[in-house]
Design an enzyme around this catalytic site. Structure first.
Site, mmCIF file in Angstrom:
data_model
loop_
_atom_site.group_PDB
_atom_site.id
_atom_site.type_symbol
_atom_site.label_atom_id
_atom_site.label_comp_id
_atom_site.label_asym_id
_atom_site.label_seq_id
_atom_site.Cartn_x
_atom_site.Cartn_y
_atom_site.Cartn_z
ATOM 1 N N ASP A 93 -21.756 -10.561 -23.323
ATOM 2 C CA ASP A 93 -21.749 -11.071 -21.961
ATOM 3 C C ASP A 93 -21.127 -12.457 -21.900
ATOM 4 O O ASP A 93 -20.335 -12.765 -21.019
ATOM 5 C CB ASP A 93 -23.189 -11.148 -21.421
ATOM 6 C CG ASP A 93 -23.535 -9.880 -20.654
ATOM 7 O OD1 ASP A 93 -22.662 -8.990 -20.586
ATOM 8 O OD2 ASP A 93 -24.665 -9.798 -20.154
ATOM 9 N N ASP A 121 -23.211 -17.895 -23.923
ATOM 10 C CA ASP A 121 -23.884 -17.353 -25.098
ATOM 11 C C ASP A 121 -22.896 -16.714 -26.067
ATOM 12 O O ASP A 121 -21.822 -16.288 -25.676
ATOM 13 C CB ASP A 121 -24.911 -16.293 -24.672
ATOM 14 C CG ASP A 121 -26.068 -16.917 -23.916
ATOM 15 O OD1 ASP A 121 -26.284 -18.135 -24.072
ATOM 16 O OD2 ASP A 121 -26.737 -16.185 -23.170
#
Ligand code: 0RA
Length: 660
Positions: A515, A511
């Protein structure tokens, strides 16, 4: 040297046309590396002047018209008329191959960058060059041009427009060179700020006390255009920069010496990490592939500390010596040598080949490392280095056992692959791709959306282990990494075997958030540490999913950065819907295929390592346990909505590659 007449001298008889004909022979490539090499050829001459004590400042400026200016405050290139040539010495230096102060090795003992042909080569590969010399109370000027002569119907390469001319009186001293690389020669003529800046910083560390200034005139804000580097500590400062705030173990070891015409400078610092970083240089040129100088250092380190371990009684008579690797765990070393006639070998000319250098470096290093271990005030540090190596030896044994496991995994690849891999049906590794996908839901979409003939999917659950802080046996105990290792088939570290690679492309899909960036960093670190050829040989990619989808009726435009939606909306007109993807998981299989996986449409970045020092430092900062440097680094460099910022910096440099 004078009677040692060889092929290289015969080049003197050729003109600059020879350089134009085969630029690769003189600057390596006509790609970005060769382009930047032009700067370093010129800077090299100024550094020689500084190394000999005549210049203290070197400035590089990247100009708006695509040219580059290099200036120094040295003695200035001689301007008098060359007795045989009948033209000024400056003109000779810029128009004749192998001319200049460097043509014999008397003036400058250790000069000569990678190719050592310097100024005239830069002239041959430039549209134009201007040289300003300040010396003998005068400002002198000359301009060279490359252009088509209509009358003779020939290209004229690097010809002076007029003889050297005195412009004015001055007391100033120095040399200023401006050159504009010729777009007819280079694939790409835009200088990369980060490439130039990283190298100039490195040169500043290697040339202690010399002030280096870099100005990028292309930057809008004048306040941000100039950086200055001057390190009085030299290699010691370089080490501090490189370990980037990791906790040191023991004191810095620093020494220099000379033997058989080889000058050696070395700085060593242990930290509480587990990796080895050795950055070596020959005449200021980085030797990424090591060579005889590194071999000499390593051999001295291993010998001196084994002897010391025996003296301490840490190693008993019956014990085997500790291995070199054990003594280098957690070590950062910078080794800079100067050699009169360096022989660069290997694919990227990044390895020193001179056999006489090994014993010379070994002797200098052994002498000084022994002095270090014998000095009373270093006992604690030396003891800690031995302790660290003993621990490393134990871990090595554990890792050996773990690796044997991996080998078994590899050899039994007939058994269905572990866990969650959805392999592809095609058996042609050169066409196959492995997508490593963040999260089960995106993994699910990828499985449905892919072309199963050549695309395999490995979903990752949660975050993989941060490899930087772990020893090999722990890394191998981690299921995520085991799946990756098993899926790729190559083995790791010294057992890595590219011929067994099952996927030509390994594509990381995560993504566009913090993270995702972290997962990407961990995976890249893993490949960097354990399967480096996978990166250096260009098999690793970062997939770039779109951030937005803009739609009206049956028209859909995908946007890959935050500026694109505005343009898309203008194009598509009123009544659109704009969707922002928060993660890969929000895309349905068709969308994921269309935008991110389909070789015809997708955007990917190929990960490469241009600059090993920058990559090392980046990996240390991003993955290390010091929070402050990491925060600072991230604030400075990372915009998590833009994958390329991160890649750019790893230098694990990403030339945007269109997936084909
Ligand atoms: C040879 C002799 C002398 C200066 C240089 C070369 C020189 C070359 C470059 C190239 C860039 N900057 C430079 N600075 C100096 C001078 C000999 C003398 O003055 O006695």
């Amino acid at each position: 040297m004078a009677n040692d007449y060889g092929a290289k001298d015969i080049r003197v008889l050729e003109g600059l046309d020879a350089v134009r004909m085969r630029p690769g022979m003189y600057i390596g490539t006509t790609g970005p590396r060769g382009l930047h090499h032009m700067i370093w050829e010129i800077v090299d001459n100024s550094i020689d002047e500084a190394a000999n004590g005549y210049a203290s400042e070197i400035s590089v400026s990247l100009n708006r018209d695509g040219s580059c200016t290099v200036s120094d405050n040295g003695r200035g290139i001689p301007v008098d008329i060359h007795p045989e040539q009948g033209v000024s010495a400056v003109e000779v230096v810029y128009t004749q191959l192998h001319a200049g102060g460097k043509f014999d090795n008397k003036n400058y003992a250790y000069s000569g960058g990678l190719h050592g042909v310097g100024a005239s080569v830069v002239n041959a590969l430039s549209e134009w060059v201007e040289v300003d010399v300040y010396r003998d109370f005068g400002h002198y000027h000359i301009r060279f041009e490359t252009r088509y002569n209509r009358r003779t119907k020939k290209m004229e390469i690097g010809k002076p427009v007029a003889p050297l001319e005195k412009v004015s009186n001055t007391r100033k001293k120095g040399t200023t060179v401006t050159f504009k690389p010729d777009p007819a020669v280079f694939e790409e003529v835009e200088f990369q700020y980060s490439t130039v800046c990283d190298r100039i910083r490195e040169l500043a560390y290697l040339n202690a006390g010399v002030t280096f200034r870099l100005t990028d005139e292309r930057i809008q804000d004048p306040a941000k255009r100039t950086v200055e580097f001057c390190f009085t500590g030299g290699l010691r400062d370089f080490i501090a920069y490189q370990i980037a705030g990791e906790d040191p173990v023991g004191d810095l070891i620093e020494f220099s010496g000379e033997k058989d015409g080889v000058r050696v400078r070395c700085a060593v610092q242990y930290t509480n990490t587990f990796t080895e970083t050795t950055l070596s240089f020959v005449n200021n040129v980085p030797t990424q592939e090591g060579g005889t100088h590194e071999a000499g250092f390593k051999s001295a380190l291993t010998k001196v500390f084994n002897d010391y371990a025996r003296k301490l009684g840490a190693l008993k008579e019956k014990d085997n010596n500790l291995s070199g690797d054990d003594f280098r765990e957690g070590m950062t070393c910078i080794l800079a040598v100067n050699v009169r006639q360096p022989q660069f070998e290997g694919q990227t000319k990044g390895r020193l080949g001179n056999t006489e250098v090994k014993p010379a470096v070994e002797a200098v290093c052994a002498e000084h490392l022994t002095l270090f271990t014998e000095n009373l005030k270093n006992q604690e540090a030396a003891q800690r280095i031995v302790d660290k190596a003993m621990t490393a030896a134990k871990a090595r044994e554990a890792a050996r056992r773990a690796k044997a496991q991996v080998r078994i995994l590899k050899e039994t690849s007939a058994t269905p692959l572990v866990g969650k891999l959805s392999s592809c049906t095609g058996r042609d590794a050169s066409k196959n791709e492995l997508f490593i996908v963040e999260g089960d839901s995106a993994g699910g979409s990828a499985k449905q959306g892919r072309d199963r003939r050549y695309q395999a999917i490995l979903p990752l659950r949660g975050k993989p282990l941060n490899v930087e802080k772990k020893k090999l046996d722990q890394v191998l105990a981690n299921e995520e990494f085991r799946s990756i290792i098993t899926a790729l088939g190559t083995g790791i570290e010294d057992e890595f075997d590219m011929r067994r690679l099952k996927y030509n492309r390994v594509i990381i899909l995560s993504d566009a958030d913090q993270d995702g960036a972290h997962i990407r960093a961990i995976l890249l670190t893993f490949f960097y540490r354990y399967m480096r050829p996978l990166i250096t040989e260009g098999h690793v990619y970062i997939g770039m999913p779109p951030l937005y989808r803009c739609q009206k009726g049956d028209r859909t435009v995908y946007c890959y950065d935050d500026r694109e939606p505005e343009k898309a909306i203008q194009k598509i007109g009123k009544g659109y819907t704009l969707q922002r993807y928060k993660g890969l998981g929000e895309m349905n299989p068709e969308q994921l295929w269309e935008t991110t996986m389909d070789g015809a449409n997708r955007k990917m970045m190929q990960v490469s390592i241009e600059d090993a020092a920058a990559a090392e430092r980046m990996v240390t900062i991003l993955m290390g346990d010091k929070v402050d440097p990491r925060r600072e680094y991230i604030v400075q460099h990372a915009n998590f909505n833009k994958v390329d910022t991160f890649i750019d910096r790893v230098n694990l440099e990403g030339g945007a590659a269109n997936g084909r």
